[in-house]
Scaffold this motif. Structure first.
Motif, mmCIF file in Angstrom:
data_model
loop_
_atom_site.group_PDB
_atom_site.id
_atom_site.type_symbol
_atom_site.label_atom_id
_atom_site.label_comp_id
_atom_site.label_asym_id
_atom_site.label_seq_id
_atom_site.Cartn_x
_atom_site.Cartn_y
_atom_site.Cartn_z
ATOM 1 N N GLY A 1 -44.342 77.174 -4.895
ATOM 2 C CA GLY A 1 -45.415 77.353 -3.930
ATOM 3 C C GLY A 1 -45.763 76.133 -3.114
ATOM 4 N N ALA A 2 -44.778 75.287 -2.798
ATOM 5 C CA ALA A 2 -45.057 74.118 -1.956
ATOM 6 C C ALA A 2 -45.390 74.587 -0.545
ATOM 7 C CB ALA A 2 -43.850 73.181 -1.931
ATOM 8 N N SER A 3 -46.312 73.896 0.091
ATOM 9 C CA SER A 3 -46.714 74.284 1.434
ATOM 10 C C SER A 3 -45.597 73.976 2.420
ATOM 11 C CB SER A 3 -47.989 73.533 1.837
ATOM 12 O OG SER A 3 -47.756 72.134 1.839
ATOM 13 N N GLY A 4 -45.473 74.798 3.442
ATOM 14 C CA GLY A 4 -44.426 74.622 4.441
ATOM 15 C C GLY A 4 -43.750 75.939 4.732
ATOM 16 N N ASN A 5 -43.146 76.016 5.909
ATOM 17 C CA ASN A 5 -42.441 77.237 6.301
ATOM 18 C C ASN A 5 -41.011 77.174 5.775
ATOM 19 O OD1 ASN A 5 -41.605 79.587 7.477
ATOM 20 N ND2 ASN A 5 -42.458 79.138 9.480
ATOM 21 N N TRP A 6 -40.854 77.447 4.501
ATOM 22 C CA TRP A 6 -39.557 77.281 3.855
ATOM 23 C C TRP A 6 -38.570 78.356 4.249
ATOM 24 C CZ3 TRP A 6 -38.827 72.690 2.146
ATOM 25 C CH2 TRP A 6 -39.918 71.940 1.698
ATOM 26 N N LEU A 7 -39.048 79.497 4.698
ATOM 27 C CA LEU A 7 -38.116 80.536 5.157
ATOM 28 C C LEU A 7 -37.379 80.075 6.408
ATOM 29 C CD1 LEU A 7 -40.203 83.793 4.583
ATOM 30 C CD2 LEU A 7 -38.447 82.769 3.117
ATOM 31 N N ASP A 8 -38.076 79.383 7.313
ATOM 32 C CA ASP A 8 -37.406 78.838 8.492
ATOM 33 C C ASP A 8 -36.401 77.754 8.099
ATOM 34 O OD1 ASP A 8 -38.811 80.518 10.084
ATOM 35 O OD2 ASP A 8 -40.244 79.026 10.808
ATOM 36 N N VAL A 9 -36.760 76.944 7.122
ATOM 37 C CA VAL A 9 -35.832 75.913 6.651
ATOM 38 C C VAL A 9 -34.583 76.557 6.057
ATOM 39 C CG1 VAL A 9 -35.538 73.997 5.037
ATOM 40 C CG2 VAL A 9 -37.708 74.287 6.243
ATOM 41 N N GLU A 10 -34.795 77.641 5.321
ATOM 42 C CA GLU A 10 -33.645 78.325 4.733
ATOM 43 C C GLU A 10 -32.766 78.955 5.818
ATOM 44 O OE1 GLU A 10 -32.632 81.225 0.973
ATOM 45 O OE2 GLU A 10 -34.694 81.042 1.673
ATOM 46 N N MET A 11 -33.371 79.463 6.880
ATOM 47 C CA MET A 11 -32.586 80.011 7.984
ATOM 48 C C MET A 11 -31.763 78.911 8.664
ATOM 49 S SD MET A 11 -32.903 83.214 8.012
ATOM 50 C CE MET A 11 -32.118 83.514 9.595
ATOM 51 N N MET A 12 -32.317 77.709 8.779
ATOM 52 C CA MET A 12 -31.553 76.589 9.324
ATOM 53 C C MET A 12 -30.379 76.254 8.417
ATOM 54 S SD MET A 12 -34.684 74.116 10.549
ATOM 55 C CE MET A 12 -33.543 72.784 10.949
ATOM 56 N N TYR A 13 -30.609 76.299 7.114
ATOM 57 C CA TYR A 13 -29.542 76.041 6.141
ATOM 58 C C TYR A 13 -28.415 77.056 6.286
ATOM 59 C CZ TYR A 13 -27.301 76.144 1.521
ATOM 60 O OH TYR A 13 -26.387 76.171 0.500
ATOM 61 N N VAL A 14 -28.779 78.324 6.379
ATOM 62 C CA VAL A 14 -27.770 79.384 6.525
ATOM 63 C C VAL A 14 -27.046 79.245 7.863
ATOM 64 C CG1 VAL A 14 -27.442 81.877 6.722
ATOM 65 C CG2 VAL A 14 -29.013 80.965 5.011
ATOM 66 N N GLY A 15 -27.777 78.867 8.924
ATOM 67 C CA GLY A 15 -27.153 78.711 10.226
ATOM 68 C C GLY A 15 -26.126 77.593 10.253
ATOM 69 N N ILE A 16 -26.415 76.480 9.583
ATOM 70 C CA ILE A 16 -25.461 75.364 9.532
ATOM 71 C C ILE A 16 -24.182 75.787 8.835
ATOM 72 C CG2 ILE A 16 -25.057 73.082 8.548
ATOM 73 C CD1 ILE A 16 -28.007 72.480 9.001
ATOM 74 N N LEU A 17 -24.324 76.489 7.716
ATOM 75 C CA LEU A 17 -23.127 76.935 6.992
ATOM 76 C C LEU A 17 -22.399 78.034 7.753
ATOM 77 C CD1 LEU A 17 -24.392 77.019 3.301
ATOM 78 C CD2 LEU A 17 -23.096 75.241 4.476
ATOM 79 N N GLY A 18 -23.135 78.841 8.516
ATOM 80 C CA GLY A 18 -22.500 79.912 9.276
ATOM 81 C C GLY A 18 -21.593 79.392 10.373
ATOM 82 N N ARG A 19 -21.855 78.184 10.873
ATOM 83 C CA ARG A 19 -21.014 77.609 11.918
ATOM 84 C C ARG A 19 -19.755 76.949 11.369
ATOM 85 N NH1 ARG A 19 -26.227 76.379 13.836
ATOM 86 N NH2 ARG A 19 -26.198 74.275 12.941
ATOM 87 N N LEU A 20 -19.663 76.829 10.055
ATOM 88 C CA LEU A 20 -18.482 76.217 9.449
ATOM 89 C C LEU A 20 -17.377 77.251 9.321
ATOM 90 C CD1 LEU A 20 -17.514 73.528 8.137
ATOM 91 C CD2 LEU A 20 -18.176 74.503 5.942
ATOM 92 N N PRO A 21 -16.189 77.020 9.884
ATOM 93 C CA PRO A 21 -15.099 78.010 9.787
ATOM 94 C C PRO A 21 -14.665 78.221 8.338
ATOM 95 C CG PRO A 21 -14.628 76.353 11.473
ATOM 96 C CD PRO A 21 -15.815 75.856 10.692
#
Length: 414
Positions: free
Chosen positions: A190-210
């Motif tokens: 329960g740490a404060s912060g928009n962690w769902l957006d951070v997780e989407m950034m994480y998934v996006g970085i890996l999604g660009r990797l062939p």
């Protein structure tokens, strides 16, 4: 000025300018030059990708070198070998003649061997009366001797590139693990912060990797992932600093709480009206919504913690130190159980928002007790969450059912 030996191929194979250029580029070995033939072969194997060679081509080159009788390539002993296709096929592990011809052509195009075709296209040698080879027609290995230093440098470059690539992949793996676990820990605790957006950034970085990336792509992804990891660490550091600043206030609050874990003051927060406070007037719709959420969140708290633990004794083993003495420890144990049962962080977070953290923890305790009869713990919790949002969920029947199953139903009624 002419530097190499130019010859045209026999039969239907055409002479091309590229072939002539490759032959001219191969200078004659210097007098007395020699090199260990298997060392050159290992260098070619290491750098084969630079020449676009397949494994079969290396097998053919290995077979050609076995027909050279000396351990070292030496101009004084001649560098032309003249085996037949049948002999080459046997020593190249039985590859077909069509594959053999294709791989020989690949070695010629790579500039590692040259053809020395006879007038009739056969491979043979003229010998003196003493048996010394005076003229041979076949495959000339002199490019291997001439390019030995170049091949050694290429092999070193390829080996260094491979090490750099492997280390980049290892660093990316560790960085991915760090970011993934830090995000999960932040969501679960329960740490404060928009962690769902951070997780989407994480998934996006890996999604660009062939699927099969090269070193440059891996290093670019590693740079992005390291930046994201630094951002996550900074967010968590600010959260920890905030918690530390409020630590004294929290400790003071704990001192005034009743140490009895089943105390009504800990389990049932009183409303402002019960404390004699006057509340500001709220719009009817908003007041109804707040009261509904408050009613949903207080359903678990209307039951003592001890009753929850008697109904769900298995969760006690997952508490800090193997025991549970307050609601906070129950919520900590529920996070461990959530991970063990495969409930996603998002599903548990939704349950906490809909029911309240104590309600969600008690629900996880009930799910643990009935885990043998529940196919999907995550799906079951999401169903309870939806029912709770509609005001249709009550933990009471679940607890009573488990108490009866554990033999505490009659004692509770009495």
């Amino acid at each position: 000025m002419q530097t190499g030996h130019v010859t045209t191929p026999f039969g239907r194979r055409p002479a091309t300018l590229a072939l002539v250029k490759g032959q001219l580029a191969i200078t004659a070995p210097s007098p007395g030059a020699r090199v260990e033939k298997w060392k050159v072969f290992r260098d070619v194997c290491e750098a084969r990708e630079r020449f676009g060679l397949q494994d079969r081509a290396l097998a053919v080159l290995d077979a050609l070198l076995t027909f050279y009788p000396e351990p070292q390539l030496d101009q004084d002993h001649g560098l032309v070998v003249f085996p037949s296709n049948a002999q080459l096929s046997v020593r190249a592990h039985g590859i077909t003649e069509s594959t053999l011809r294709r791989q020989l052509g690949a070695l010629v195009d790579a500039g590692l061997i040259q053809r020395r075709d006879s007038p009739n296209g056969k491979r043979y040698a003229h010998r003196s009366r003493d048996g010394v080879i005076e003229q041979a027609y076949g495959f000339d290995l002199s490019p291997l001797l001439t390019r030995a230093a170049e091949l050694a440098l290429l092999a070193q470059e390829v080996a260094a590139e491979r090490v750099r690539f492997r280390r980049a992949k290892e660093a990316l793996t560790i960085c991915r693990r760090d970011v993934r676990k830090l995000i999960t820990a932040a969501i679960e605790e329960g740490a404060s912060g928009n962690w769902l957006d951070v997780e989407m950034m994480y998934v996006g970085i890996l999604g660009r990797l062939p699927r099969y990336p090269d070193r440059t792509q891996v290093e670019a992804t590693l740079d992005e992932m390291e930046l994201l990891r630094n951002d996550v660490i900074n967010l968590l550091e600010m959260q920890l600093n905030t918690d530390y600043m409020h630590g004294n206030a929290i400790q003071n609050e704990r001192h005034i709480q009743n140490s009895n874990t089943e105390s009504i003051y800990e389990l049932e927060p009183s409303s402002g009206k019960e404390q004699g406070e006057s509340l500001p007037e709220e719009p009817p719709a908003k007041r109804i919504g707040v009261e509904q959420k408050r009613a949903n969140a207080e359903q678990i708290k209307s039951f003592p913690l001890g009753m929850v633990l008697r109904a769900c004794p298995q969760i006690v083993d997952y508490g800090p130190g193997g025991g549970i003495s307050n609601w906070r420890e129950l919520m900590t144990a529920a996070v461990v159980v959530r991970s063990m049962l495969g409930v996603s962080p998002s599903a548990y977070e939704e349950a906490c928002n809909a029911m309240g953290p104590e309600n969600a923890a008690a629900a996880m305790a009930c799910i643990l007790e009935r885990s043998n009869y529940i196919n999907s713990a995550g799906g079951y919790l999401r169903d309870l969450t939806k029912r709770s949002e509609r005001g249709e969920f009550s933990i009471g029947p679940m607890l009573m059912s488990l108490l009866k199953a554990n033999g505490d139903g009659n004692r509770l009624a009495g």
